[in-house]
Design an enzyme around this catalytic site. Structure first.
Site, PDB file in Angstrom:
ATOM      1  N   VAL A 310       0.954  -1.104   0.060  1.00  0.00           N
ATOM      2  CA  VAL A 310      -0.050  -0.108   0.030  1.00  0.00           C
ATOM      3  C   VAL A 310       0.814   1.339   0.214  1.00  0.00           C
ATOM      4  O   VAL A 310       0.861   2.416  -0.782  1.00  0.00           O
ATOM      5  CB  VAL A 310      -0.973  -0.017   1.236  1.00  0.00           C
ATOM      6  CG1 VAL A 310      -1.737   1.439   1.292  1.00  0.00           C
ATOM      7  CG2 VAL A 310      -2.073  -1.192   1.109  1.00  0.00           C
ATOM      8  N   TYR A 312       3.671   1.656  -1.146  1.00  0.00           N
ATOM      9  CA  TYR A 312       4.551   1.777  -2.317  1.00  0.00           C
ATOM     10  C   TYR A 312       3.508   2.321  -3.605  1.00  0.00           C
ATOM     11  O   TYR A 312       3.808   3.174  -4.214  1.00  0.00           O
ATOM     12  CB  TYR A 312       5.063   0.522  -3.002  1.00  0.00           C
ATOM     13  CG  TYR A 312       5.693   0.739  -4.290  1.00  0.00           C
ATOM     14  CD1 TYR A 312       7.030   0.879  -4.448  1.00  0.00           C
ATOM     15  CD2 TYR A 312       5.059   0.215  -5.565  1.00  0.00           C
ATOM     16  CE1 TYR A 312       7.571   1.190  -5.587  1.00  0.00           C
ATOM     17  CE2 TYR A 312       5.623   0.677  -6.669  1.00  0.00           C
ATOM     18  CZ  TYR A 312       6.830   0.995  -6.783  1.00  0.00           C
ATOM     19  OH  TYR A 312       7.745   1.392  -8.116  1.00  0.00           O
ATOM     20  N   GLN A 313       2.102   1.760  -3.337  1.00  0.00           N
ATOM     21  CA  GLN A 313       1.282   2.288  -4.288  1.00  0.00           C
ATOM     22  C   GLN A 313       0.929   3.733  -4.140  1.00  0.00           C
ATOM     23  O   GLN A 313       0.619   4.522  -5.061  1.00  0.00           O
ATOM     24  CB  GLN A 313       0.100   1.501  -4.163  1.00  0.00           C
ATOM     25  CG  GLN A 313      -1.103   1.930  -5.166  1.00  0.00           C
ATOM     26  CD  GLN A 313      -0.796   1.433  -6.592  1.00  0.00           C
ATOM     27  OE1 GLN A 313      -0.058   0.638  -6.994  1.00  0.00           O
ATOM     28  NE2 GLN A 313      -1.580   2.167  -7.416  1.00  0.00           N
ATOM     29  N   GLU A 314       1.207   4.284  -2.908  1.00  0.00           N
ATOM     30  CA  GLU A 314       0.732   5.792  -2.476  1.00  0.00           C
ATOM     31  C   GLU A 314       1.896   6.591  -2.923  1.00  0.00           C
ATOM     32  O   GLU A 314       1.823   7.539  -3.362  1.00  0.00           O
ATOM     33  CB  GLU A 314       0.795   5.760  -0.940  1.00  0.00           C
ATOM     34  CG  GLU A 314      -0.824   5.092  -0.359  1.00  0.00           C
ATOM     35  CD  GLU A 314      -1.908   5.741  -1.175  1.00  0.00           C
ATOM     36  OE1 GLU A 314      -1.800   7.016  -1.483  1.00  0.00           O
ATOM     37  OE2 GLU A 314      -2.973   5.118  -1.158  1.00  0.00           O
ATOM     38  N   SER A 315       3.068   6.091  -2.355  1.00  0.00           N
ATOM     39  CA  SER A 315       4.197   6.957  -2.649  1.00  0.00           C
ATOM     40  C   SER A 315       5.549   6.597  -3.122  1.00  0.00           C
ATOM     41  O   SER A 315       6.647   7.195  -3.116  1.00  0.00           O
ATOM     42  CB  SER A 315       4.700   7.440  -1.057  1.00  0.00           C
ATOM     43  OG  SER A 315       5.293   6.326  -0.423  1.00  0.00           O
TER      44      SER A 315
END
Length: 350
Positions: A310, A312-315
């Protein structure tokens, strides 16, 4: 000649017949039907291979894979326990089935005429294409004739051999080697390492493994709509009927569609640049924050890999990330959300 002499002459003959009849053994009893053996033993022995499209252990060290889930559910429908026996190569699976070491082979096996001479198949559960896999910057393959001259290595006893044989009748300069030890994903890794030039893979296997080896390229479709199915010994009509009926029920409520979406839905789109960036950041950035993810996940009772995914997906694991809408940090929090969680600095990864 006297009657007594005649009787004595025939006596050895009748004695011989009598001894022969006594020495004859009754024929062995017919073997029990395979399905009856399964019920009697209380287990279904499934022969498979260790790969993402069949059977493997997931991040929580639990068995997973499309073949695992289907075979386990089938065993449960029979009221028996599944016993998975994992082999290193397809030839080993086929030989084990031929030797009676298992009841079904569930390993992403393609239905071919040659295999149908020796085994029976359940209903097809998936269609795949057979793809020529080479390194990204290798020569372009515009048609089958361009395959001539390429070094191609495929697993022994695979369906790819028959596909290449068909092409060779039209293009005699097409040649290949077989490997008795390695599965398709392992041969793809050898292509990626430039140890061999090309291999052949089912489209599902290719799509999943390109996430690990993004420099691999699907150069040419050698065969389309190849059908996968479970394989089992011939002359097993009861088992055949049980498998067919189970798949009918399994398909009735779209369970098969859901299963394939679970394991293959994420591979439909391949972005070379994004995958390369992800793999690079796993090596460079993830180790800096791994302990942090594990600690926070343990406190919240969730999977650390899920939390990291999550983030990695965000930032992309950038603690100073910022979006035009004002969300910031590793988890891209808004100010209200940060305050509600007691976070005083959104730029502090911890």
């Amino acid at each position: 000649m006297s009657k007594r002499h005649v009787h004595r002459c025939w006596l050895p003959f009748f004695l011989c017949l009598s001894l022969t009849a006594c020495s004859e053994k009754p024929p062995p009893p017919a073997p029990r039907p395979l399905l009856e053996q399964i019920h009697s033993n209380g287990e279904l022995v499934i022969l498979t291979t260790n790969e993402p499209t069949a059977y493997y252990f997931d991040r929580d060290d639990k068995p997973a894979g499309p073949e695992y889930e289907m075979a386990r559910a089938f065993a449960e429908s029979l009221g028996v326990k599944p016993d998975f026996r994992v082999f290193d190569s397809l030839p080993e699976v086929i030989n084990a089935l031929r030797q009676g070491e298992g009841h079904i082979a569930a390993a992403g096996i393609t239905i071919t005429k040659e295999r149908q001479k020796h085994f029976d198949f359940g209903p097809p559960y998936q269609e795949v294409n057979e793809e020529l896999i080479c390194y990204r910057n290798s020569k372009r393959v515009g048609d089958a004739g361009d395959i001539a001259g390429l070094e191609i290595v495929v697993p022994a006893q695979s369906s790819y051999i028959r596909t290449l044989e068909k092409l060779q009748t039209e293009y005699p300069d097409i040649y290949w080697k077989t490997d008795t030890r390695l599965l398709t994903p392992q041969l793809m890794k050898k292509v990626w390492r430039k140890k061999i030039q090309c291999t052949v893979a089912d489209s599902t296997i290719a799509a999943i493994n390109r996430r690990y080896y993004p420099e691999l390229s699907l150069k040419y479709t050698l065969a389309s709509n190849s059908q996968l199915a479970w394989m089992f010994p011939k002359n097993s009509p009861q088992l055949n009927n049980a498998i067919t009926q189970w798949f009918e029920e399994f398909n009735k409520f779209s369970a098969l569609d859901h299963l394939q979406e679970k394991y293959y839905g994420f591979v439909e789109v391949f972005d070379y640049v994004d995958v390369k960036r992800f793999l690079r950041r796993i090596d460079k950035r993830y180790p800096q924050y791994r302990v942090m993810f594990e600690t926070a996940a343990k406190e919240q009772g969730i999977s650390p890999t899920l939390l990291a995914a999550v983030s990695y997906q965000e930032s992309h694991w950038n603690p100073r990330a910022k979006s035009p809408t004002g969300v910031r940090g590793m988890m891209m929090l808004t100010q209200p959300v940060a305050r509600s969680l007691g976070v005083t600095s959104r730029l502090d990864a911890e």
